[in-house]
Design a protein around this motif. Structure first.
Motif, short mmCIF file in Angstrom:
data_model
loop_
_atom_site.label_atom_id
_atom_site.label_comp_id
_atom_site.label_asym_id
_atom_site.label_seq_id
_atom_site.Cartn_x
_atom_site.Cartn_y
_atom_site.Cartn_z
N LYS A 161 44.66 21.97 23.70
CA LYS A 161 43.56 22.91 23.52
C LYS A 161 42.52 22.54 24.58
O LYS A 161 41.92 21.46 24.51
CB LYS A 161 42.99 22.79 22.11
N VAL A 162 42.34 23.42 25.56
CA VAL A 162 41.57 23.09 26.76
C VAL A 162 40.48 24.12 26.98
O VAL A 162 40.73 25.33 26.87
CB VAL A 162 42.51 23.04 27.98
N PRO A 163 39.27 23.69 27.32
CA PRO A 163 38.23 24.66 27.71
C PRO A 163 38.69 25.42 28.96
O PRO A 163 39.19 24.81 29.91
CB PRO A 163 37.01 23.78 28.02
N GLY A 164 38.51 26.71 28.95
CA GLY A 164 38.99 27.56 30.04
C GLY A 164 38.42 27.19 31.39
O GLY A 164 39.12 27.29 32.41
N PRO B 47 42.50 32.52 43.13
CA PRO B 47 43.86 32.66 43.69
C PRO B 47 43.87 32.47 45.20
O PRO B 47 42.89 32.72 45.88
CB PRO B 47 44.24 34.09 43.32
N GLU B 48 45.01 32.02 45.69
CA GLU B 48 45.24 31.99 47.13
C GLU B 48 45.47 33.43 47.58
O GLU B 48 46.01 34.23 46.83
CB GLU B 48 46.47 31.14 47.45
N PRO B 49 45.07 33.78 48.80
CA PRO B 49 45.32 35.14 49.28
C PRO B 49 46.81 35.47 49.23
O PRO B 49 47.65 34.65 49.60
CB PRO B 49 44.82 35.10 50.73
N SER B 50 47.13 36.66 48.70
CA SER B 50 48.52 37.08 48.55
C SER B 50 48.58 38.59 48.42
O SER B 50 47.62 39.22 47.97
CB SER B 50 49.11 36.43 47.30
N TYR B 51 49.70 39.14 48.78
CA TYR B 51 49.92 40.58 48.61
C TYR B 51 50.77 40.86 47.38
O TYR B 51 51.17 41.98 47.13
CB TYR B 51 50.60 41.16 49.85
N ASN B 52 51.06 39.84 46.60
CA ASN B 52 51.96 39.96 45.47
C ASN B 52 51.17 39.73 44.17
O ASN B 52 50.66 38.63 43.95
CB ASN B 52 53.08 38.93 45.61
N LEU B 53 51.09 40.74 43.31
CA LEU B 53 50.36 40.58 42.05
C LEU B 53 51.01 39.58 41.11
O LEU B 53 50.36 39.08 40.20
CB LEU B 53 50.20 41.93 41.36
N HIS B 54 52.29 39.27 41.31
CA HIS B 54 52.94 38.25 40.48
C HIS B 54 52.33 36.87 40.72
O HIS B 54 52.48 35.98 39.90
CB HIS B 54 54.44 38.21 40.72
N ASP B 55 51.66 36.71 41.86
CA ASP B 55 51.01 35.44 42.15
C ASP B 55 49.66 35.31 41.47
O ASP B 55 49.05 34.25 41.51
CB ASP B 55 50.83 35.28 43.67
N PHE B 56 49.17 36.39 40.87
CA PHE B 56 47.86 36.39 40.21
C PHE B 56 48.08 36.07 38.74
O PHE B 56 48.51 36.90 37.95
CB PHE B 56 47.18 37.76 40.37
N ARG B 57 47.77 34.81 38.34
CA ARG B 57 48.03 34.33 36.99
C ARG B 57 46.77 34.37 36.14
O ARG B 57 45.68 34.66 36.63
CB ARG B 57 48.57 32.90 37.06
N TRP B 58 46.89 34.00 34.85
CA TRP B 58 45.71 34.05 33.98
C TRP B 58 44.64 33.06 34.41
O TRP B 58 43.47 33.32 34.20
CB TRP B 58 46.09 33.87 32.51
N ASP B 59 45.00 31.92 35.00
CA ASP B 59 43.97 30.99 35.46
C ASP B 59 43.16 31.61 36.60
O ASP B 59 41.96 31.40 36.72
CB ASP B 59 44.55 29.63 35.85
N HIS B 60 43.82 32.43 37.42
CA HIS B 60 43.12 33.18 38.46
C HIS B 60 42.25 34.26 37.82
O HIS B 60 41.14 34.54 38.29
CB HIS B 60 44.11 33.83 39.43
N ALA C 164 38.80 32.91 36.76
CA ALA C 164 37.85 32.72 37.85
C ALA C 164 37.43 34.05 38.46
O ALA C 164 36.24 34.30 38.68
CB ALA C 164 38.47 31.82 38.93
N ALA C 165 38.39 34.93 38.72
CA ALA C 165 38.07 36.22 39.34
C ALA C 165 37.26 37.10 38.39
O ALA C 165 36.31 37.76 38.81
CB ALA C 165 39.35 36.93 39.76
N GLY C 166 37.61 37.10 37.11
CA GLY C 166 36.89 37.91 36.13
C GLY C 166 35.44 37.49 36.01
O GLY C 166 34.53 38.32 35.94
N ARG C 167 35.20 36.19 36.02
CA ARG C 167 33.83 35.69 35.94
C ARG C 167 33.05 36.11 37.18
O ARG C 167 31.89 36.51 37.11
CB ARG C 167 33.86 34.17 35.81
N LYS C 168 33.71 36.06 38.34
CA LYS C 168 33.06 36.42 39.60
C LYS C 168 32.81 37.93 39.68
O LYS C 168 31.75 38.37 40.11
CB LYS C 168 33.94 35.97 40.76
N ILE C 169 33.78 38.74 39.25
CA ILE C 169 33.68 40.20 39.36
C ILE C 169 32.78 40.78 38.28
O ILE C 169 31.92 41.62 38.55
CB ILE C 169 35.07 40.83 39.29
#
Length: 157
Positions: free
Chosen positions: A76-79, A86-99, A102-107
């Motif tokens: 059980k870990v604090p988010g 995420p690292e730059p990529s053209y593949n959405l499969h590379d965008f995981r929940w940990d990304h 971070a991205a959701g907080r930023k956006i």
């Protein structure tokens, strides 16, 4: 608003644990509805995690882990300890929940959950298959019971 999101692949044995817990919670909420609690099965779609979490005050993510720990171990870990841009990529499969965290907080800024908890259950078997191993099933049942308590506490709040 409390949002619970299960992640994983239903076709990869223990990798499905987050999704299976989320589906059980969806069934529970179908019988015990509450307008301020949402549960989603986001599978392996990190982008969906980001959008489903938006607007919630609290977020819980459920997933399998593969750290070399004993199968069935529950973390059980604090988010904020797990979020990563995420690292730059053209593949959405590379965008995981940990990304997504971070991205959701930023956006989304203040419209993204500030309180995030991640439950990880160590996988024992990630081969193709439709069943959880028995040790991961027992851990999933423990996490499910804990989350029922969390839901009931949020209903009372």
């Amino acid at each position: 608003m409390l949002t619970i999101i299960g992640c994983g692949n239903l076709n990869r044995s223990d990798d499905a644990v987050g999704v299976i817990i989320a589906q059980g919670l969806q069934q529970y909420l179908a019988q015990n509805p509450h307008p301020k609690i949402r549960v989603f099965d986001c599978g392996t779609a990190g982008m969906e995690v980001m959008f489903q979490a938006r607007g919630s005050k609290k977020l819980i993510i459920l997933d399998a882990s593969c750290t070399g720990s004993e199968a069935g171990a529950i973390f059980k870990v604090p988010g904020n300890e797990l979020e990563a841009l995420p690292e730059p990529s053209y593949n959405l499969h590379d965008f995981r929940w940990d990304h997504a965290l971070a991205a959701g907080r930023k956006i989304f800024g203040d419209n993204f959950p500030q309180e995030v908890t991640v439950y990880l259950i160590e996988a024992g078997n990630l081969d193709l298959g439709l069943e959880l191993s028995s040790v991961v099933r027992r851990s999933a049942d423990l996490v499910f019971a804990e989350l029922i308590t969390v839901i009931q506490q949020n209903v009372m709040a």
